[in-house]
Design a protein around this motif. Structure first.
Motif, mmCIF file in Angstrom:
data_model
loop_
_atom_site.group_PDB
_atom_site.id
_atom_site.type_symbol
_atom_site.label_atom_id
_atom_site.label_comp_id
_atom_site.label_asym_id
_atom_site.label_seq_id
_atom_site.Cartn_x
_atom_site.Cartn_y
_atom_site.Cartn_z
ATOM 1 N N PHE A 22 -28.646 -35.753 15.134
ATOM 2 C CA PHE A 22 -28.015 -34.630 14.440
ATOM 3 C C PHE A 22 -26.592 -34.479 14.948
ATOM 4 C CE2 PHE A 22 -29.621 -32.865 18.346
ATOM 5 C CZ PHE A 22 -28.643 -31.969 18.744
ATOM 6 N N VAL A 23 -25.806 -33.751 14.191
ATOM 7 C CA VAL A 23 -24.451 -33.396 14.614
ATOM 8 C C VAL A 23 -24.117 -32.028 14.038
ATOM 9 C CG1 VAL A 23 -23.313 -34.551 12.670
ATOM 10 C CG2 VAL A 23 -22.050 -34.169 14.774
ATOM 11 N N PHE A 24 -23.430 -31.222 14.828
ATOM 12 C CA PHE A 24 -22.907 -29.969 14.320
ATOM 13 C C PHE A 24 -21.549 -30.277 13.707
ATOM 14 C CE2 PHE A 24 -25.932 -28.170 17.400
ATOM 15 C CZ PHE A 24 -26.576 -27.272 16.571
ATOM 16 N N VAL A 25 -21.422 -30.045 12.409
ATOM 17 C CA VAL A 25 -20.206 -30.367 11.681
ATOM 18 C C VAL A 25 -19.118 -29.352 11.983
ATOM 19 C CG1 VAL A 25 -19.237 -30.690 9.385
ATOM 20 C CG2 VAL A 25 -21.539 -31.515 9.886
ATOM 21 N N GLY A 26 -19.494 -28.104 12.141
ATOM 22 C CA GLY A 26 -18.514 -27.075 12.443
ATOM 23 C C GLY A 26 -19.071 -25.693 12.187
ATOM 24 N N SER A 27 -18.236 -24.701 12.448
ATOM 25 C CA SER A 27 -18.601 -23.316 12.178
ATOM 26 C C SER A 27 -18.599 -23.084 10.675
ATOM 27 C CB SER A 27 -17.604 -22.367 12.842
ATOM 28 O OG SER A 27 -17.646 -22.514 14.232
ATOM 29 N N ALA A 28 -19.451 -22.168 10.240
ATOM 30 C CA ALA A 28 -19.570 -21.883 8.808
ATOM 31 C C ALA A 28 -19.950 -20.419 8.615
ATOM 32 C CB ALA A 28 -20.612 -22.792 8.168
ATOM 33 N N THR A 29 -19.702 -19.944 7.402
ATOM 34 C CA THR A 29 -20.073 -18.581 7.028
ATOM 35 C C THR A 29 -20.915 -18.641 5.762
ATOM 36 O OG1 THR A 29 -18.018 -17.722 7.951
ATOM 37 C CG2 THR A 29 -19.191 -16.302 6.398
ATOM 38 N N LEU A 30 -22.025 -17.938 5.776
ATOM 39 C CA LEU A 30 -22.885 -17.798 4.611
ATOM 40 C C LEU A 30 -22.548 -16.473 3.958
ATOM 41 C CD1 LEU A 30 -25.375 -18.753 2.930
ATOM 42 C CD2 LEU A 30 -26.780 -17.462 4.563
ATOM 43 N N SER A 31 -22.031 -16.506 2.739
ATOM 44 C CA SER A 31 -21.737 -15.257 2.047
ATOM 45 C C SER A 31 -22.843 -14.973 1.047
ATOM 46 C CB SER A 31 -20.374 -15.312 1.358
ATOM 47 O OG SER A 31 -20.348 -16.330 0.389
ATOM 48 N N GLY A 32 -23.168 -13.683 0.925
ATOM 49 C CA GLY A 32 -24.222 -13.256 0.016
ATOM 50 C C GLY A 32 -25.527 -12.933 0.699
ATOM 51 N N LEU A 33 -25.667 -13.310 1.974
ATOM 52 C CA LEU A 33 -26.867 -12.982 2.751
ATOM 53 C C LEU A 33 -26.437 -12.522 4.134
ATOM 54 C CD1 LEU A 33 -29.212 -16.022 1.918
ATOM 55 C CD2 LEU A 33 -29.170 -13.776 0.824
ATOM 56 N N ARG A 34 -27.115 -11.503 4.643
ATOM 57 C CA ARG A 34 -26.781 -10.964 5.956
ATOM 58 C C ARG A 34 -27.908 -11.221 6.949
ATOM 59 N NH1 ARG A 34 -28.957 -6.900 3.162
ATOM 60 N NH2 ARG A 34 -30.342 -5.451 4.225
ATOM 61 N N LEU A 35 -27.553 -11.276 8.210
ATOM 62 C CA LEU A 35 -28.500 -11.503 9.293
ATOM 63 C C LEU A 35 -29.332 -10.257 9.532
ATOM 64 C CD1 LEU A 35 -29.322 -13.563 11.499
ATOM 65 C CD2 LEU A 35 -27.634 -12.458 12.971
ATOM 66 N N VAL A 36 -30.632 -10.449 9.735
ATOM 67 C CA VAL A 36 -31.562 -9.362 10.023
ATOM 68 C C VAL A 36 -32.399 -9.782 11.232
ATOM 69 C CG1 VAL A 36 -33.467 -7.967 9.145
ATOM 70 C CG2 VAL A 36 -31.665 -8.712 7.584
ATOM 71 N N ALA A 37 -32.496 -8.888 12.201
ATOM 72 C CA ALA A 37 -33.292 -9.169 13.398
ATOM 73 C C ALA A 37 -34.771 -8.982 13.101
ATOM 74 C CB ALA A 37 -32.871 -8.251 14.531
ATOM 75 N N GLY A 38 -35.562 -9.779 13.758
ATOM 76 C CA GLY A 38 -37.010 -9.702 13.690
ATOM 77 C C GLY A 38 -37.565 -10.490 14.853
ATOM 78 N N ARG A 39 -38.829 -10.852 14.763
ATOM 79 C CA ARG A 39 -39.409 -11.710 15.808
ATOM 80 C C ARG A 39 -38.547 -12.948 15.977
ATOM 81 N NH1 ARG A 39 -44.179 -15.408 15.345
ATOM 82 N NH2 ARG A 39 -44.159 -14.759 13.178
ATOM 83 N N TYR A 40 -38.069 -13.502 14.870
ATOM 84 C CA TYR A 40 -37.024 -14.522 14.811
ATOM 85 C C TYR A 40 -36.016 -14.036 13.790
ATOM 86 C CZ TYR A 40 -40.556 -17.482 17.007
ATOM 87 O OH TYR A 40 -41.498 -17.989 17.850
ATOM 88 N N PRO A 41 -34.753 -14.471 13.880
ATOM 89 C CA PRO A 41 -33.762 -14.018 12.903
ATOM 90 C C PRO A 41 -34.116 -14.467 11.489
ATOM 91 C CG PRO A 41 -32.730 -15.283 14.683
ATOM 92 C CD PRO A 41 -34.209 -15.384 14.857
ATOM 93 N N THR A 42 -33.719 -13.653 10.527
ATOM 94 C CA THR A 42 -33.874 -14.017 9.124
ATOM 95 C C THR A 42 -32.686 -13.464 8.356
ATOM 96 O OG1 THR A 42 -35.362 -14.118 7.230
ATOM 97 C CG2 THR A 42 -35.337 -12.046 8.481
ATOM 98 N N LEU A 43 -32.753 -13.543 7.048
ATOM 99 C CA LEU A 43 -31.658 -13.132 6.188
ATOM 100 C C LEU A 43 -32.165 -12.171 5.122
ATOM 101 C CD1 LEU A 43 -30.195 -16.712 5.702
ATOM 102 C CD2 LEU A 43 -29.218 -14.916 7.143
ATOM 103 N N ALA A 44 -31.233 -11.373 4.593
ATOM 104 C CA ALA A 44 -31.522 -10.461 3.491
ATOM 105 C C ALA A 44 -30.328 -10.480 2.542
ATOM 106 C CB ALA A 44 -31.766 -9.053 4.016
ATOM 107 N N PRO A 45 -30.544 -10.152 1.276
ATOM 108 C CA PRO A 45 -29.443 -10.154 0.320
ATOM 109 C C PRO A 45 -28.314 -9.208 0.724
ATOM 110 C CG PRO A 45 -31.537 -10.054 -0.832
ATOM 111 C CD PRO A 45 -31.832 -9.847 0.623
#
Length: 135
Positions: A22-45
């Motif tokens: 594997f390789v990390f290509v670089g930093s990125a931003t996901l628009s349209g979904l936000r981070l939500v804490a839980g037992r493991y992180p997840t996303l929400a609209p």
């Protein structure tokens, strides 16, 4: 395949436990979904999430790690805004908030995977590779 990662898969040590190459290509931003804490992180609209773009051919191993077959996470594809030598799309994992004890709501009816894919298809959810600062 390029994948937007935002939780434990941003850690090189963790990815190395799952994938041999594997390789990390670089930093990125996901628009349209936000981070939500839980037992493991997840996303929400809505909103944005900072993360990294991970490239690997070992998607089956990552699917196993994210328990896609068991329904813990769903893998979907979204447009990738990046230079021309990148793929047109990136994959993203979205965790089931009910199973992760996370305060996230996904619109629609039916199974969680169907609701996630509907949002990914119908809203402007995309990954943007963060440009590197010029030297």
């Amino acid at each position: 395949m390029d994948l937007f990662v935002y939780g434990t898969l941003t850690e090189p040590e963790r990815v190395a436990e799952v994938a041999d190459s594997f390789v990390f290509v670089g930093s990125a931003t996901l628009s349209g979904l936000r981070l939500v804490a839980g037992r493991y992180p997840t996303l929400a609209p809505g909103g944005e999430t900072a993360g990294r773009l991970l490239r690997t051919d070992e998607v089956d191993a990552l699917d196993t790690y994210e328990d896609v077959d068991g329904g813990l996470y769903v893998r979907g594809a979204v447009p990738l805004d990046a230079p021309g030598d990148y793929p047109d799309t990136a994959a993203v994992y979205v965790g089931n908030p009910d199973r992760l004890n996370a305060a996230a709501t996904w619109p629609g009816t039916g199974p969680f995977a169907v609701r996630v894919r509907s949002v990914l298809d119908e809203r402007d959810v995309r990954v943007r590779l963060t440009p590197r600062d010029p030297v």
